[in-house]
Design a protein around this motif. Sequence first.
Motif, mmCIF file in Angstrom:
data_model
loop_
_atom_site.group_PDB
_atom_site.id
_atom_site.type_symbol
_atom_site.label_atom_id
_atom_site.label_comp_id
_atom_site.label_asym_id
_atom_site.label_seq_id
_atom_site.Cartn_x
_atom_site.Cartn_y
_atom_site.Cartn_z
ATOM 1 N N LEU A 1 0.798 -1.234 0.000
ATOM 2 C CA LEU A 1 0.000 0.000 0.000
ATOM 3 C C LEU A 1 0.829 1.283 0.000
ATOM 4 O O LEU A 1 0.309 2.361 -0.279
ATOM 5 C CB LEU A 1 -0.922 0.005 1.228
ATOM 6 N N LEU B 1 -6.118 8.266 4.157
ATOM 7 C CA LEU B 1 -6.915 7.252 3.468
ATOM 8 C C LEU B 1 -6.119 5.960 3.274
ATOM 9 O O LEU B 1 -6.680 4.865 3.327
ATOM 10 C CB LEU B 1 -7.424 7.785 2.125
ATOM 11 N N VAL B 2 -4.822 6.074 3.057
ATOM 12 C CA VAL B 2 -3.988 4.876 2.905
ATOM 13 C C VAL B 2 -3.723 4.254 4.280
ATOM 14 O O VAL B 2 -3.684 3.029 4.432
ATOM 15 C CB VAL B 2 -2.664 5.207 2.181
ATOM 16 N N ARG B 3 -3.571 5.107 5.295
ATOM 17 C CA ARG B 3 -3.350 4.577 6.644
ATOM 18 C C ARG B 3 -4.547 3.704 7.073
ATOM 19 O O ARG B 3 -4.393 2.687 7.726
ATOM 20 C CB ARG B 3 -3.129 5.722 7.642
ATOM 21 N N ILE B 4 -5.733 4.133 6.657
ATOM 22 C CA ILE B 4 -6.927 3.336 6.947
ATOM 23 C C ILE B 4 -6.824 1.971 6.265
ATOM 24 O O ILE B 4 -7.166 0.936 6.864
ATOM 25 C CB ILE B 4 -8.194 4.088 6.477
ATOM 26 N N GLN B 5 -6.346 1.956 5.039
ATOM 27 C CA GLN B 5 -6.195 0.671 4.344
ATOM 28 C C GLN B 5 -5.205 -0.231 5.069
ATOM 29 O O GLN B 5 -5.394 -1.444 5.147
ATOM 30 C CB GLN B 5 -5.706 0.909 2.907
#
Lengths: 73, 337
Positions: free
Chosen positions: A14, A30-34
């Motif tokens: 990611l 938003l990537v940290r959430i992924q």
Amino acid sequence: MDTRDTVRAIVAELATVPDDDESPIDVESLVRIQIIEAVEDAFDLIVSADDLTPERFASVASIAAFVEEKNDA
Amino acid sequence: MKVLRPADFGRGVRVRGMGVALPERRVTNADLIAMGCPLSEEEIVKLTGVHERRWVGPGEATSDLASRAARAAVADAKAELGEVERLILATVSPDYSSPSAACVAHARLGLGETPAHDVTASCSGFVYALEIATRCVLTGEAPVLAVAADVRSRFVDVTDRSTAALFGDGAAAALVDEGPVGEGLLAIALLADGSGAHSVYVPAGGSREPASESTVAEGKHTIRMDAGPKVYLKAVEGMLGTAEALLEREGLSWDDVAMLVPHQPNRRILDRLARLAKIDPAKVVIDLEDKGNMSAASVGVALDRALRERARPGDLVLVVAGGAGYTAGAALLRIGE
């Protein structure tokens, strides 16, 4: 694979993996959430909002420590 | 958390009619990128699930959308604006700092001396407005317009990767009135947790840091979401917590729910909500792809669509919202026979 290896592999899917496990993972929210979701899936756990201190989920090492702490609880 | 049950007062409260309003202008992901959004179309869809959103045009504001939605709700209820006894408008993007957007809409709707006021509860605004409207009806003030409208596009920094692609503009309105006991709005739960006051916010332009050349230069008039992951988790926990409190209070379970109508912040949150609730994903109403996150209005717009397209007599509909503040709320509705 140990916990850190798995976390490193998740982050690599990611984002850019830092040179060492202690360095901050530089990604937007938003990537940290992924990453959080992928960690939940990989280790069969649920991350709560209270779990999400600024230190946790900051680096490969801190995520791995969190996973081990959560699984030991 | 506070739970309100009209049946506890021996009364029934229902949503008599609903209406929505969306701006004409469509902003695609390609349009956003042309404006400077630093994400690819593929990234936007993967991270948010949004393909396009509606943004207001020049001169258009929150009260314009709110007025249109309110008129549509009154028409849907086959009522007259003259019957309305209060106008409640949930928004975090009023036309002006003062007066309320509700007063601007009030003038447009010609509501005479009918009380009108705003409610600020960010993405939970529609549920907060419904709850206040329900309290009004329970004390004999009916019908009441519960409107949620937001124009977040005016506060978006299109160069911010975390928020640029999320927000759309829109409005939803419900005419809330007396109804049969045991139908309509069965129960509403609200909560707030001020520890998240700075989780998603616009730093400048308020009384703490008034607008100035430097605040504008620093982009402090735009939405900041530095604690995005925490908001994401809190929103889901708030929606689940209020929903489960209502179900437990009514002696119901997730299996009894025919439709779950959530706030529409982004696709990932909706998927997480369904997963943690262990509810059939087919029961979850998704109305995000062509609208984006319309803050207070989102859940109302999704409910309007769900009621028109999917609801059947006797269905149990669970409306949930959560977001900045932190705030959260849930409303349980039984569709009348």
